[in-house]
Design an enzyme around this catalytic site. Structure first.
Site, PDB file in Angstrom:
ATOM      1  N   TYR A 177       0.829  -1.216   0.019  1.00  0.00           N
ATOM      2  CA  TYR A 177      -0.152  -0.053   0.084  1.00  0.00           C
ATOM      3  C   TYR A 177       0.842   1.374   0.026  1.00  0.00           C
ATOM      4  O   TYR A 177       1.802   1.389   0.821  1.00  0.00           O
ATOM      5  CB  TYR A 177      -0.872  -0.007   1.404  1.00  0.00           C
ATOM      6  CG  TYR A 177      -1.689   1.205   1.302  1.00  0.00           C
ATOM      7  CD1 TYR A 177      -3.059   1.332   0.573  1.00  0.00           C
ATOM      8  CD2 TYR A 177      -1.161   2.411   1.762  1.00  0.00           C
ATOM      9  CE1 TYR A 177      -3.885   2.487   0.876  1.00  0.00           C
ATOM     10  CE2 TYR A 177      -2.077   3.562   1.989  1.00  0.00           C
ATOM     11  CZ  TYR A 177      -3.419   3.576   1.493  1.00  0.00           C
ATOM     12  OH  TYR A 177      -4.017   4.733   1.536  1.00  0.00           O
ATOM     13  N   GLU A 196      -3.517   7.448  -4.277  1.00  0.00           N
ATOM     14  CA  GLU A 196      -3.519   6.302  -3.366  1.00  0.00           C
ATOM     15  C   GLU A 196      -3.225   4.910  -4.502  1.00  0.00           C
ATOM     16  O   GLU A 196      -4.098   4.987  -5.502  1.00  0.00           O
ATOM     17  CB  GLU A 196      -4.985   6.231  -3.057  1.00  0.00           C
ATOM     18  CG  GLU A 196      -4.811   4.930  -1.829  1.00  0.00           C
ATOM     19  CD  GLU A 196      -6.107   4.500  -1.398  1.00  0.00           C
ATOM     20  OE1 GLU A 196      -7.201   4.321  -1.976  1.00  0.00           O
ATOM     21  OE2 GLU A 196      -6.216   4.318   0.028  1.00  0.00           O
TER      22      GLU A 196
END
Ligand code: GDP
Ligand code: MN
Length: 388
Positions: A109, A197
């Site tokens: 992530y 993101e």
């Protein structure tokens, strides 16, 4: 403003980030035609909506044949996709992205955002990438590393090293990570992003970093500097009333209550909402008509408020400074002529040209409940819808 995954990937690619090949299509046949340009035995069909969690909702499918790809695209297109982020109604899928499949070793992530607590741009990284980052944040926050960038000294090799370390990337992968960090930061600053993101950022089986998913959001107030970004806007993904409001340059946010509010100034608008709640009712919207509104703008604002079927009464609260009370009065009268108001209307005017404004309203023949101050106005509006 948010953009779709395929648009985010185009942008990332243009800045030099590692992104796989893919094509976008609005029909299954178009997807098949365009996918001829792709390589590999495995393809991934991905529904393009602004919400995340598509994998969980059936909006990300790995396929091995063209027939299967056609069937999945056909299944997704034109229908709502419900994910944990869309609400129960879901979002209509209007396009699909077909990507070359990637053999994944690890899912990581990585995101970049404006940290309001420090007032700085910050990177957020975790080895636990994939579809459950919210759970990781809630249950094992120690697995998430945050590092912010001092705007005075800017980005340096240090940031890349801290993030590579947090992501357990070594050797050449750490180098690729350092490069990606620079790329993302440059894109973020140059395009006035508010969020980038990458979830997941993957390590492929052949030792490469790849951005497998991408969400990018932009600061609305900076869009005037980026016509290329504004062109990526998809109004289907936005609330129709808010789209209409932005056309007239009105700040409008729809809420769940039933007293429509038309106010000038964000602070006064919030005070008006508070006092409506204080007297036991709920505001139907936040609406700031701004400082220099014209009659046309006030009319548009009025129509917008009345387009909400939940509105059982309207409270107009204007403090005339730059905005003159007679302009507001003319707007109300014009809107009343064009639309059937049909609900109780409480008006509180104060400030520049207040006498002229009140005179126009009382001569208009409209059924208006006049109020002297904010307190009086809120009480009357709440009473008029039968709550108090
Ligand atoms: P999201 O559910 O909306 O966040 O959509 P993502 O694009 O993140 O996809 C969800 C998951 O599908 C990813 O975490 C991966 O596990 C998987 N996935 C997506 N693309 C590929 C791919 O090209 N190859 C493989 N093997 N898995 C993929
Ligand atoms: Mn994702």
């Amino acid at each position: 403003m948010n953009i779709h995954e395929y648009q985010a990937k185009d942008l990332l690619k243009a800045f030099g980030a590692p992104v796989g090949n893919g094509v976008v299509a609005t029909t299954a046949d178009e997807a098949v035609e365009k996918a001829k340009a792709l390589n590999g035995d495995v393809l991934v069909v991905k529904a393009q909506i602004h919400a995340g969690g598509r994998g969980k909702g059936g909006g990300v499918k790995i396929v091995k044949t063209i027939q299967e790809m056609h069937a999945e695209a056909d299944r997704m297109l034109g229908k709502p996709l419900i994910t944990p982020q869309t609400g129960p109604k879901g979002r209509i899928v209007r396009s699909v992205f077909v990507a070359e499949g990637t053999a994944i070793d690890r899912e990581l992530y990585l995101s970049l955002l404006v940290d309001r607590a420090t007032g700085r741009i910050a990177f957020v990284a975790s080895t636990e990438g994939g579809v459950n980052i919210e759970e990781v944040a809630a249950e094992t926050p120690e697995k998430i590393t945050t590092v912010d960038v001092d705007p005075a000294s800017g980005l340096s090799g240090f940031h890349g090293r801290v993030i590579a370390d947090a992501l357990e990337l070594k050797g050449d992968l750490a180098k690729q990570c350092g490069k990606l960090i620079k790329t993302l930061y440059t894109l973020f600053v140059e395009k006035d992003a508010s969020l980038i993101e990458i979830n997941p950022l993957v390590v492929t089986k052949d030792g490469q970093l790849e951005c497998l998913d991408a969400k990018i959001g932009f600061e609305d107030n900076a869009l005037f500097r980026h016509p290329d970004i504004e062109a990526l806007r998809d109004i289907h993904e936005e609330d129709p009333a808010e789209v209409e409001a932005s056309k007239h340059d009105l700040s409008y946010v729809k809420l769940d209550g039933n007293i429509g509010c038309m106010v000038n100034g964000a602070g006064l608008a919030m005070a008006t909402m508070d006092i409506i709640k204080y007297y036991g009712a709920e505001p139907a919207n936040f609406l700031d008509v701004g400082g220099g509104a014209t009659t046309e703008k006030v009319t548009a604002a009025f129509k917008l408020i009345l387009s909400d079927p939940n509105v059982k009464g309207v409270l107009v609260n204007i403090f005339g400074g730059i905005m003159r009370c007679d302009t507001i009065a003319e707007g109300i009268i014009a809107a009343a002529k064009e639309t059937n108001i049909g609900v109780p209307l409480v008006v509180r005017l104060e400030g520049t040209n207040v006498e002229r404004g009140k005179e126009l309203l009382s001569q208009s023949g409209l059924d208006i409940i006049p109020a002297d101050d904010l307190d009086d106005a809120a009480k009357k509006a709440v009473a008029a819808i039968g709550v108090a």
